[in-house]
Write an enzyme that holds these catalytic residues in place. Structure first.
Site, PDB file in Angstrom:
ATOM      1  CD  GLN A  32      -1.554   0.098   3.590  1.00 22.00           C
ATOM      2  OE1 GLN A  32      -1.613  -0.803   4.399  1.00 22.00           O
ATOM      3  NE2 GLN A  32      -2.417   1.085   3.589  1.00 22.00           N
ATOM      4  CE  LYS A  71      -9.243  -5.554  15.096  1.00 24.46           C
ATOM      5  NZ  LYS A  71      -8.492  -5.439  13.834  1.00 24.46           N
TER       6      LYS A  71
END
Length: 505
Positions: free
Chosen positions: A187, A393
């Protein structure tokens, strides 16, 4: 209310002044970006040029945006048929030629994040989550299982960031004999902006020394541009691929669903759905998740960052907004290509404030992959079972996926049939468990939590082997105290506090 002539001219003067300031800022930013580009050389220059062009567009839009990006009064609930229940999609059954559908699919995992929040170095995808398997191992096993079962060729694509690319590529060697083709692309790399001057904090394109903190990957909404720019998008379309299934690599529930894929591939061409967002019912734990709304006649993702302050509580309400985005998305490849070529990919800007190690306040301009839903034709939501949303997470999440609550087969986790209700227990481990290494030293083995509803642990607590937890269990060691839960203990609806140490005699 009509403005008086004096007020009107003052209003006009103010608008002209703001426009002049905006142009000045844009000009200063452009000059700074040119300077940064001047520090690049060779092949890097072309990549840097594309990155900085993308950033300049985002910055220009950021300067034009006034206030929250939604007018609250224009928000409407999506029409019934725009969010289909998963059961209705699954009821259609599967065709005889599942392989034909699978051969049109590419699995894309968002792999730009580091494991720093869990005290780990390197890419988050390389953290061990179950029987020594990492997130990446489990992903490869799932796709390999599909390819072997149906004799297909579903490739895996990883969107890396400059933080994860090198380490990920090193590890990919170990999968060379697996039946999965793995591609990667990077990215973009954008400059962080000084909050006061609104200019880049970077002095060059280098990633070393003080400059290392000056750059950031701009959120997963960057997938469209960087996938297109990498050339991989065209390559996959040329191979006959039609859809990508995108999800976060740390969501262990995001496996390829054959019913959703069949639904997409079997639509008539003129009405073919170009974008599916998997949503699931909101619980009190999900109040910050983005939700689907109708806005200006289009299905749209509403994130908490876009909500005017006065309406945040309403946004969090489980009764008004009943579903949230799992970030499991099915998107048409030709549609991404079309929208990129027309520069028609419009995503709301998320302004993310950060403080660098030296104390400098900066902002990052980011976008979210799901926000592009409004740009695609015939977009829809599918309300999927909660089991398709199993993100890891924190170490509290890790305890769930490592436990006997789940069994592991071909890279996929399935909840044990012995669990009497389909919801997962609510687990809150205190700060002594935040880092994976610490968490592992505090548990001699993962407790049996098949009948657990709620667990809260705070302070200096350790668990012996073969501990069983049921109902609601709260264990609180006060400051300076320590609690060792003895091996073989069974705690059911108990509060344990104070100091408990059992020593070998």
């Amino acid at each position: 209310m009509a403005l008086g002539l004096g007020e009107e001219s003052a209003h006009r003067g103010m608008a002209q002044f703001q426009e002049m300031m905006r142009q000045q800022l844009e000009g200063s930013m452009y000059a700074e970006l040119q300077k940064l580009l001047g520090t690049a050389s060779g092949a890097d220059k072309e990549v840097a040029k594309k990155n900085l062009e993308g950033f300049a567009n985002l910055f220009q839009r950021f300067l034009q945006v006034k206030g929250p990006s939604v007018e609250w009064v224009k928000i409407q609930r999506p029409p019934e048929d725009s969010i289909q229940p998963y059961e209705r999609i699954a009821a259609r059954g599967l065709p005889d030629n599942v392989a034909d559908s699978l051969n049109k699919l590419v699995v894309v995992k968002l792999n730009g994040g580091l494991g720093t929040s869990m005290g780990c170095k390197g890419p988050k995808s390389l953290i061990s989550v179950r029987n020594e398997n990492t997130f990446l191992d489990l992903t490869v096993q799932q796709i390999e299982h599909l390819n072997k079962t149906y004799n297909t060729d579903v490739p895996l694509v990883l969107m890396n960031s400059f933080n994860t690319d090198e380490d990920t590529k090193k590890i990919l060697q170990k999968y060379t004999h697996h039946r999965v083709k793995i591609h990667t692309f990077n990215q973009s790399r954008y400059p962080r902006i000084n909050k006061e001057s609104l200019l880049p904090v970077a002095s060059s394109l280098s990633m070393s020394g003080q400059n290392a903190e000056a750059w950031y990957p701009p959120g997963h909404g960057d997938i469209y541009a960087s996938f297109y720019n990498s050339g991989l998008l065209d390559q996959l379309i040329a191979q006959g691929k039609e859809y990508i299934f995108v999800s976060n690599i740390d969501n262990l529930g995001a496996t390829v669903d054959l019913h959703i894929l069949h639904h997409l591939v079997s639509q008539p061409n003129g009405k073919r759905c170009e974008f599916v967002m998997e949503v699931t019912d909101k619980t009190r734990a999900d109040v910050k998740g983005g939700t689907l709304i109708t806005y200006d006649g289009k299905l749209r993702l509403l994130e908490i960052a876009q909500v005017p302050k006065a309406h945040v509580d309403e946004f969090k309400s489980v009764s008004k907004f009943k579903i949230f985005n799992t970030n499991n998305l099915w998107i048409s490849l030709p549609a991404i290509k079309r929208l990129q070529e027309k520069a028609a990919m419009d995503m709301e800007i998320i302004v993310n404030p950060k403080t660098l190690d030296g104390g400098q306040n900066v902002i990052q301009l980011e976008t979210a992959v799901g926000a592009a839903i409004k740009c695609f034709d015939n977009a829809m939501g599918i309300n999927v079972p909660r089991s398709r949303f199993l993100p890891v997470k924190t170490t509290s999440d890790l305890l769930l996926v490592m436990s006997n609550l789940y069994s592991l087969e071909a890279g996929s986790l399935t909840m044990s049939p012995k669990r009497e209700f389909p919801t997962t227990p609510h687990v809150k481990l205190g700060s002594s468990f935040t880092k994976v290494q610490e968490y592992l030293t505090r548990l001699e083995s993962i407790p049996d939590i098949l009948e657990l509803d709620h667990l809260t642990v705070s302070g200096d607590v350790t668990f012996g082997k073969n501990v069983s937890l049921k109902g609601t269990v709260i264990i609180i060691a006060n400051h300076g105290d320590r609690i060792d839960i003895p091996a073989g203990s069974m705690l059911e609806n108990k509060i344990v506090s104070g100091n408990l140490r059992i020593l070998d005699h």
